[in-house]
Scaffold this motif. Structure first.
Motif, short mmCIF file in Angstrom:
data_model
loop_
_atom_site.label_atom_id
_atom_site.label_comp_id
_atom_site.label_asym_id
_atom_site.label_seq_id
_atom_site.Cartn_x
_atom_site.Cartn_y
_atom_site.Cartn_z
N ALA A 227 0.83 -1.21 0.00
CA ALA A 227 0.00 0.00 0.00
C ALA A 227 0.86 1.25 0.00
CB ALA A 227 -0.93 0.00 1.20
N LEU A 228 1.94 1.23 0.78
CA LEU A 228 2.85 2.37 0.79
C LEU A 228 3.52 2.56 -0.57
CD1 LEU A 228 4.23 4.59 2.47
CD2 LEU A 228 5.99 2.93 3.03
N ALA A 229 3.94 1.46 -1.18
CA ALA A 229 4.56 1.54 -2.50
C ALA A 229 3.60 2.10 -3.54
CB ALA A 229 5.07 0.17 -2.93
N PRO B 203 4.03 6.59 -7.59
CA PRO B 203 3.56 7.61 -8.53
C PRO B 203 4.28 8.95 -8.39
CG PRO B 203 1.70 6.42 -7.67
CD PRO B 203 2.90 5.97 -6.90
N VAL B 204 4.79 9.26 -7.21
CA VAL B 204 5.54 10.50 -7.02
C VAL B 204 6.85 10.45 -7.80
CG1 VAL B 204 6.66 12.00 -5.33
CG2 VAL B 204 4.44 10.98 -4.82
N PHE B 205 7.50 9.29 -7.80
CA PHE B 205 8.72 9.13 -8.59
C PHE B 205 8.43 9.25 -10.08
CE2 PHE B 205 10.02 6.95 -4.67
CZ PHE B 205 11.21 7.61 -4.43
N ILE B 206 7.30 8.76 -10.51
CA ILE B 206 6.91 8.88 -11.91
C ILE B 206 6.65 10.35 -12.26
CG2 ILE B 206 5.12 8.29 -13.60
CD1 ILE B 206 4.91 5.57 -12.11
N GLY C 85 1.01 10.20 0.81
CA GLY C 85 0.51 9.65 2.06
C GLY C 85 -0.09 8.29 1.83
N LEU C 86 -0.35 7.60 2.92
CA LEU C 86 -0.80 6.22 2.81
C LEU C 86 -2.32 6.08 2.81
CD1 LEU C 86 0.00 3.29 2.63
CD2 LEU C 86 0.18 3.22 5.10
N PHE C 87 -3.01 6.85 3.61
CA PHE C 87 -4.45 6.65 3.79
C PHE C 87 -5.25 7.87 3.34
CE2 PHE C 87 -2.40 4.09 7.16
CZ PHE C 87 -2.75 2.85 6.68
#
Length: 135
Positions: free
Chosen positions: A32-34, A39-42, A110-112
Motif C-alpha cells: 500500500a505504501l509503494a 507515482p511521485v517518482f513517476i 501519504g498512505l491513507f
C-alpha cells in the motif's frame, strides 16, 4: 475432559498461524505504501522530461515566449501535470547565451488518503544554450 482442555490451551502448534497473519499484514502495508509513493517518482521523471523539452524548444527557437508557452501547453496535456514555470531569461536569446527553466509542482504523498497525507514540492531544472543568432 478438563485434561484435554488444558492440552489444547498449552498446545504451541498454532503460533505459526499468528506469525503468518502478521507477515501478510506487513506485506500488505508495504504494498500500500509503494502504491502511494511510486507515482511521485513517476511525476518527478515526467517533470524532468517536461523541463528538458521546454528548454530544448527555447534553444531551437532562440527565445522564450509564444513558442515555449505553446510547447508547455502541449506537454501539460500529454503528462497531466500543471507545474509553475519560471525562466531565467525572457524574449530573444542570443546565440550561445544560456537559458534555464525551473519547474515546481506541489503534490500530496501519504498512505491513507487525507489521513497521514502531507504535501511535497517537486522541483526540476534544465539549462541550455540558444542556437539562434539574432541580428
Amino acid at each position: 475432559m478438563l485434561k484435554r482442555l488444558q492440552e489444547v490451551l498449552h498446545d504451541k502448534r498454532a503460533e505459526g498461524y499468528v506469525d503468518v497473519v502478521v507477515l501478510v499484514l506487513c506485506a500488505v502495508l508495504v504494498l500500500a505504501l509503494a502504491m502511494r509513493v511510486l507515482p511521485v517518482f513517476i511525476q518527478k521523471q515526467q517533470l524532468d522530461m517536461f523541463a528538458t523539452e521546454l528548454v530544448r524548444e527555447a534553444e531551437v527557437s532562440g527565445k522564450v515566449g509564444t513558442e515555449t508557452n505553446r510547447r508547455a501547453e502541449i506537454l501539460q496535456e500529454k503528462t497531466g501535470l500543471a507545474p509553475d514555470i519560471s525562466w531565467s531569461e525572457s524574449g530573444e536569446i542570443q546565440l550561445n547565451e544560456e537559458v534555464t527553466v525551473t519547474l515546481t509542482l506541489d503534490t500530496e504523498i501519504g498512505l491513507f488518503g487525507e489521513f497521514g497525507s502531507f504535501p511535497i514540492t517537486l522541483r526540476s531544472q534544465a539549462s541550455g544554450k540558444s542556437e539562434v543568432y539574432w541580428k
